[in-house]
Scaffold this active site. Structure first.
Site, PDB file in Angstrom:
ATOM      1  N   SER A 470       0.830  -1.283   0.019  1.00 28.14           N
ATOM      2  CA  SER A 470      -0.019  -0.018  -0.114  1.00 28.14           C
ATOM      3  C   SER A 470       0.719   1.309   0.218  1.00 28.14           C
ATOM      4  O   SER A 470       1.810   1.305  -0.749  1.00 28.14           O
ATOM      5  CB  SER A 470      -0.761  -0.048   1.172  1.00 28.14           C
ATOM      6  OG  SER A 470      -2.125   0.606   1.025  1.00 28.14           O
ATOM      7  N   ASP A 793      -9.462  -3.665  -6.158  1.00 26.11           N
ATOM      8  CA  ASP A 793      -8.830  -2.587  -5.176  1.00 26.11           C
ATOM      9  C   ASP A 793      -8.852  -1.299  -6.004  1.00 26.11           C
ATOM     10  O   ASP A 793      -8.884  -1.034  -7.126  1.00 26.11           O
ATOM     11  CB  ASP A 793      -7.344  -3.003  -5.076  1.00 26.11           C
ATOM     12  CG  ASP A 793      -6.764  -2.050  -4.142  1.00 26.11           C
ATOM     13  OD1 ASP A 793      -7.230  -0.991  -3.529  1.00 26.11           O
ATOM     14  OD2 ASP A 793      -5.462  -2.180  -3.881  1.00 26.11           O
ATOM     15  N   HIS A 823      -7.674  -4.863  -1.128  1.00 25.02           N
ATOM     16  CA  HIS A 823      -6.613  -4.224  -0.514  1.00 25.02           C
ATOM     17  C   HIS A 823      -6.329  -4.673   0.822  1.00 25.02           C
ATOM     18  O   HIS A 823      -7.088  -4.914   1.699  1.00 25.02           O
ATOM     19  CB  HIS A 823      -7.035  -2.694  -0.624  1.00 25.02           C
ATOM     20  CG  HIS A 823      -5.725  -1.832  -0.288  1.00 25.02           C
ATOM     21  ND1 HIS A 823      -5.343  -1.082  -1.393  1.00 25.02           N
ATOM     22  CD2 HIS A 823      -5.173  -1.420   0.757  1.00 25.02           C
ATOM     23  CE1 HIS A 823      -4.331  -0.230  -0.933  1.00 25.02           C
ATOM     24  NE2 HIS A 823      -4.200  -0.360   0.472  1.00 25.02           N
TER      25      HIS A 823
END
Ligand SMILES: CCCCCCCC/C=C\CCCCCCCC(=O)O[C@H]1CC[C@@]2(C)C(=CC[C@H]3[C@@H]4CC[C@H]([C@H](C)CCCC(C)C)[C@@]4(C)CC[C@@H]32)C1
Length: 866
Positions: A470, A793, A823
Site C-alpha cells: 500500500s 482494489d 486491498h
C-alpha cells in the site's frame, strides 16, 4: 554490482513456465498471469464470457418473473415488498446490461500488457457480474424455500432490497465510469489533468453509499473474506461511536467492544454509522482505528497468529550524516544526510526481524525470554547462525497516516521464517504531523544506512530488496528512484503490493470502487492524500485562495499549513543531484544538507513528534536497542418452470456470504475476459438492444482516431427513470409497501458539501509522492519492479498504469493481479486461505529478487519482456 539492464536479462519473463507451475496452488494471481491464449481456444473463451453474462441476465429475468408472479398470487406480510424488490432490481439489471456489454468491449484496450487482462473497467464489470450472481442466488433460495413453513421471509426480503439498492448504485457508478472514459485518452485509465472533473467528484460523493456497508458489505470479494468484512465494519461502526464518547485508546477499545453487539445485529445501523463517519470524521479517527491492534488486548494478536522469530527488535538509526560509495563513479563518495524536512533532523526508528540470531547482530538483540526457554529445553544455540547474504527492507502501509512495523508484524514474521533473511522494517514518521517528504526521507536514510551497516543486521547484503504494501509500496519505489538519482546502489528489486502510484484526486475506473470499499472509502482516501500532502482540508464555504499552496504556480513544494516547525526547511521537489563528499559536507548541529543536498539552516531545535504520530525522535548519537519480548511463536427463458429454476445450473455458484466459495472459474472473470470481442447479443430478448450499445461504441472508437476530437470514448447512456418505471410496471402492477426502493440512483444531498476538499495543488505533482508522474529518466533508474495489485482494489489502475510506463521504458517489471481479495490482503494471511496464497506469491517474488529458488518450485522467471 549488476547493472539494471543486466538484471533485466536475468529476470525476464517465462510466463508459460509460471502458468504451468503456479496455477494449481496460487489461484488468486495465477488467473491474471495466465498468458493470452490463441486460436480456437481463445475464441471459445470469448464466447464463454459473453454466454456467461447472457445467461446470468436471462436467469435473473426468469427468476424475477417467477417470484414476481408468485408473490402476486400469494399475499403474505412481505409479498408486496418481495414483488417490488425483485421488480426494481430487474429494472436496474435491464438498464445496466447494455452498459456492461459496452465496458466488456472496450476494457481490453486498457490492459497493461496482453498477458494481464486487468484494469478498472474490467473490475467494474466483474463487480456488477458478482452482484447479479448474488441476486440470482438469493432469488433461487426464495424459489426453493418460499412454500416451506420455515421460510425466513423477512431475511430474504431484506437481502433482496439490499441488493436492489446495490445494483441501483452500481448503475450510478457505471454512469460516472462512462464520464471518466469520455475524458480519457485511448489506453489511459486516468483522465487528462486538464479535465479536472470536479463535477465527477460531486456526483461520486453524493451517491448513497450506505447499501455497500450494510448486509452486502464486501460482496465483491471471495466468500472467505466476507465474515472478515462483517467483523471489521462492525468494529469500525462501534469504534466510531466509542471514539466520539471516550478518550484513550484502551477505553475506546473496551467501549467499542460493548457497542459491537448492536452493530453486528443491525447491518443498516452499521452502514449509516460508517457512511456518516466517512463523511465527517477527521484523519485522527482513521489513525485511532487503524492502530487499534497496536495497543490493548489486540497488540499480542500477531504473537498467536504468526510464526515465532528469534530476533524482533526496535532501535533507532542516529541522525548523523554518513558517506557511501557511489555506484556510478569508482572511488567517489556520496554524503547521506539525516532526514530533515518539516521538523529538522531526527533519528529513524526501525525494527529488525530475523528468524534466527545471526553473526554480527548485537548480543542483546536476541530475546531474553526465548534464550531462557531454549536454555531450559537445551535447544539454545550457542553460536549464532552465519551472516545471511541478503536483506529485505520493508516499508509498511497505513495510508501514510497510521500503522507501524508492529501492525505488519504478522506477515513479516512469516516472511522472516519462509525467506530466512533479516528484515528491517522502517517506522517512518506519519502524516499529518509529518507530511511529505518526511517519510520518504526517513525511508531513504534507513535504506542507505542499512546498506552501509549491513553487518550489524546479520547480513552481507549481497542482495537487497525493498518491499512494501500500500502506501509502503509507494515509499519503496520513491526510495529506489532516489537511490538511483543519488548514484548510490539501487536495490535488486522492489516489491510493491496494492500500491498507490498517483497520490492525488484523479478519478479512474478502479478508483470508483472506493465508493464501496470496506477498507478504503472515498472520504478516508481523500483525507489520507490531504494529510500526506500537508494540505489543509477546505471547509465548505471557506476561501482557500489565500491560505494554501493551491493557488501557487511555483513548482516548488510549498509549506504544509500545519504542524510545521519554525525551521525554514524547504524541500526541492526537483530530482537534483546529491551533495558529493567534499563539496561542503554537512555540519549536523546547525547547518545540514536538505534532502536534495542543498544547505538548510535550522532556527529551532526539532520538536519531538507527538505521541501516536510516529516514532519518538529524540536525537541520539548511538544505535540504541529497545528490548521487546520476542514472541516464540448457465438455456433458460421466461417460460421456465419452477422446477427448472430450482435446479442448480452452471452459474449456480455458492454466493451466500458465509458459504464456501466453489472456486469455479465463473468467479474469476478476468481470465475469461482476455481479448473479449464484441459479443453477439441477439438472444437476450430484451427491448434494449445491446448491439446498439456496441455499435455506438464502435462509432465512438472510430471517431476517437480523429486527433481533433478531445473526448472520444463513450458508452450507451443509462435508461431514464421513465424507461425503468415502464419496465417495472410491465412486470407487475403491484405498488411497493413500507420500503420505497430507488428506481434511479439516489444522491444524498448532505454529503455534497464535502466535495470541496478535492482540489489540485502543486505539491501533488511531485514525482517522489506520485511515481507515475516521474519523468522517464528517473523511472529508468529503477530496478525490476514486482507489482502485486488486487483486481477489486481502488488503486488497481495505479499499478496497471505504472506497469504500462515501465513497459514503455524497458524497465523490467512483473505484474500479477490478485483476484477476489481486497486491498491489504497481507494483513489477512492468518485468517484467509486466498490471502495466504497471495502472500505466497509475494514471498516467491522476494525469493526471486534475492536470487533464491521459489518455494514449492513455483513461479519461474517472471518479469515481462519489454
Ligand atoms: C470520482 C472518483 C473518486 C476518486 C477519489 C480519489 C481516490 C484516491 C485514490 C488513491 C490515492 C491514494 C491515497 C492513499 C492510499 C492509502 C493506501 C494505504 O496504505 O491503505 C492502508 C490503510 C490502512 C488499512 C485500511 C489498509 C490495509 C489493512 C487494514 C487493516 C486490516 C485489519 C485492521 C483492523 C483495524 C483490525 C481490526 C481487528 C478487529 C476486528 C478489531 C485494518 C482495517 C486497519 C487499517 C488497514 C490499507
Amino acid at each position: 554490482m549488476d547493472s539494471p539492464a543486466g538484471k533485466m536479462a536475468a529476470v525476464r519473463a517465462d510466463s508459460t513456465t509460471e502458468e504451468k507451475t503456479a496455477a494449481p496452488e496460487s489461484k488468486p494471481a495465477a488467473e491474471s498471469v495466465r498468458p493470452k491464449e490463441h486460436g480456437h481456444r481463445d475464441k471459445r473463451k470469448k464466447t464463454d464470457v459473453a454466454d456467461s453474462y447472457n445467461c446470468w441476465f436471462k436467469t435473473l429475468r426468469s427468476l424475477t418473473a417467477n417470484n414476481s408472479e408468485y408473490f402476486e398470487r400469494h399475499k403474505t406480510q412481505y409479498s408486496g415488498r418481495f414483488s417490488s424488490a425483485v421488480c426494481v432490481l430487474q429494472g436496474h439489471a435491464d438498464a445496466i446490461q447494455p452498459v456492461l456489454e459496452g465496458f466488456i468491449r472496450i476494457a481490453p484496450d486498457f490492459d497493461a500488457d496482453e498477458n494481464t487482462p486487468s484494469n478498472g473497467y474490467r473490475s467494474l464489470v466483474k463487480v456488477v457480474g458478482t452482484c447479479i450472481r448474488r441476486i440470482i442466488h438469493v432469488q433461487r433460495k426464495v424459489v426453493n424455500n418460499r412454500d416451506g413453513l420455515l421460510f425466513q421471509s423477512k431475511h430474504y426480503c431484506l437481502e433482496l432490497e439490499a441488493y436492489a439498492s446495490v445494483l441501483c448504485q452500481l448503475r450510478a457508478i457505471m454512469d460516472v465510469a462512462q464520464k471518466v472514459l469520455a475524458k480519457s485518452k485511448h489506453g489511459q485509465l486516468f483522465p487528462e489533468e486538464k479535465f479536472f472533473p470536479e463535477f465527477l467528484f460531486e456526483e461520486a460523493e453524493s451517491l448513497d453509499k450506505e447499501c455497500f456497508y450494510g448486509r452486502c458489505v464486501g460482496f465483491q470479494f471471495c466468500s472467505s473474506m466476507q465474515p472478515i468484512f462483517h467483523t471489521i465494519s462492525t468494529a469500525m461502526a462501534s469504534f466510531a461511536e466509542a471514539y466520539s464518547d471516550h478518550d484513550g485508546q484502551l477505553t475506546r477499545a473496551l467501549a467499542s467492544l460493548l457497542n459491537s453487539g448492536k452493530y453486528a445485529m443491525n447491518p443498516e445501523l452499521r452502514a449509516r454509522t460508517i457512511v456518516s463517519m466517512c463523511d465527517k470524521a477527521d484523519i485522527s479517527f482513521c489513525k485511532a482505528f487503524w492502530n487499534i491492534t497496536e495497543e490493548g488486548p489486540l497488540q499480542h494478536m500477531s504473537g498467536f497468529l504468526s510464526s515465532s522469530v528469534n530476533v524482533n527488535k526496535v532501535f533507532h538509526i542516529p541522525a548523523l550524516p554518513f558517506e557511501m560509495e557511489s555506484s556510478l563513479e569508482d572511488g567517489e563518495l556520496v554524503t547521506i544526510t539525516p532526514p530533515c524536512s518539516q521538523t529538522g533532523p531526527g533519528p529513524v526508528q526501525v525494527r529488525l526481524i530475523c528468524f534466527e540470531n545471526r553473526e554480527g547482530q548485537p548480543e542483546d538483540i536476541s530475546s531474553p525470554i526465548l534464550d531462557q526457554v531454549e536454555e531450559k529445553l537445551g535447544t539454545k544455540k550457542k553460536v549464532p547462525a552465519p551472516k545471511s547474504d541478503a536483506l529485505i527492507i520493508h516499508i509498511h502501509g497505513g495510508g501514510f497516516v497510521a500503522q507501524s512495523s508492529k501492525s505488519h508484524e504478522m506477515y513479516l514474521r512469516t516472511w522472516a521464517k519462509d525467506i530466512d533473511v533479516p528484515i528491517l522494517s522502517v517506522d517512518y514518521s506519519l502524516a499529518p504531523a509529518h507530511p511529505f517528504p518526511r517519510a520518504m526521507e526517513e525511508c531513504f536514510f534507513a535504506y542507505a544506512w542499512a546498506l552501509k551497516n549491513a553487518q550489524i543486521l546479520g547480513t552481507t547484503a549481497e542482495r537487497v530488496c525493498l518491499a512494501g504494501d500500500s502506501a509502503g509500496g509507494n515509499l519503496c519505489v520513491s526510495v529506489a528512484m532516489r537511490a538511483a538519482n543519488y548514484g548510490i546502489r539501487v536495490p535488486d528489486g522492489v516489491l510493491a503490493a496494492y500500491t498507490p502510484f498517483l497520490v492525488r484526486y484523479t478519478p479512474s475506473p478502479s478508483r470508483l470502487l472506493c465508493m464501496m470499499d470496506p477498507l478504503l472509502p472515498m472520504g478516508i482516501l481523500s483525507r489520507c492524500i490531504a494529510a500526506y500532502a500537508g494540505l489543509k482540508e477546505k471547509k465548505p464555504g471557506e476561501d482557500v485562495s489565500s491560505s494554501s499552496s493551491t493557488t501557487s504556480s511555483t513548482p516548488q513544494l510549498s509549506t504544509p499549513e500545519h504542524n510545521f516547525s519554525s525551521a525554514r526547511l524547504v524541500f526541492d521537489p526537483s530530482p537534483t543531484e546529491p551533495k558529493r563528499s567534499g563539496e561542503g559536507a554537512a555540519a549536523p548541529k546547525l547547518l545540514f544538507t536538505n534532502t536534495t543536498g542543498g544547505l538548510c539552516e535550522v532556527h529551532t531545535p526539532s520538536p519531538s513528534p507527538p505521541s501516536g504520530e510516529g516514532p519518538d525522535h529524540t536525537d541520539i548519537p548511538v544505535l540504541t536497542v529497545e528490548t521487546e519480548t520476542a514472541v516464540i511463536h448457465g438455456k433458460q427463458n421466461t417460460e421456465q418452470t419452477v422446477d427448472n429454476l430450482k435446479e442448480p445450473h452452471f452459474e449456480d455458484i455458492a454466493l451466500s456470504p458465509y458459504e464456501e466459495d466453489s472456486g469455479d472459474s465463473e468467479w474469476s472473470l478476468t481470465d475469461k475476459q482476455t481479448e473479449v470481442d464484441s459479443p453477439s447479443r441477439g438472444g437476450a430478448g430484451d427491448e434494449k438492444s445491446p448491439e446498439e450499445g456496441s455499435k455506438q461504441m464502435e462509432k465512438d472508437r472510430a471517431a476517437e482516431d480523429d486527433p481533433n476530437r478531445p473526448s472520444s470514448l463513450s458508452l450507451p447512456s443509462l435508461p431514464s427513470l421513465d424507461e425503468i418505471s415502464m419496465a417495472i410496471s410491465k412486470m407487475t402492477e403491484s405498488k411497493p409497501e413500507e420500503v420505497v426502493l430507488p428506481s434511479e440512483p439516489v444522491h444524498s444531498p448532505s454529503s455534497i458539501a464535502h466535495v470541496t476538499r478535492y482540489r489540485p495543488s502543486p505539491i501533488l505533482n511531485n514525482p517522489y509522492m506520485s511515481p507515475l508522474l516521474a519523468d522517464d529518466e528517473l523511472l529508468k533508474g529503477l530496478p525490476p519492479v514486482y507489482l502485486v495489485p488486487c483486481a477489486l482494489d481502488p488503486v488497481l489502475d495505479d499499478s496497471i498504469m505504472f506497469a504500462q510506463r515501465l513497459k514503455a521504458l524497458g524497465v523490467p517489471y512483473k505484474l500479477q493481479v490478485v483476484e477476489e481479495l481486497s486491498h491489504g490482503f497481507l494483513n489477512f494471511t492468518s485468517i484467509c486461505k486466498e490471502a495466504r496464497q497471495a502472500n505466497d506469491l509475494c514471498v516467491n517474488n522476494l525469493l526471486e529478487m534475492l536470487g533464491r529458488r521459489p518455494r514449492g518450485g513455483r513461479v519461474g522467471t517472471p518479469t515481462r519482456k519489454v
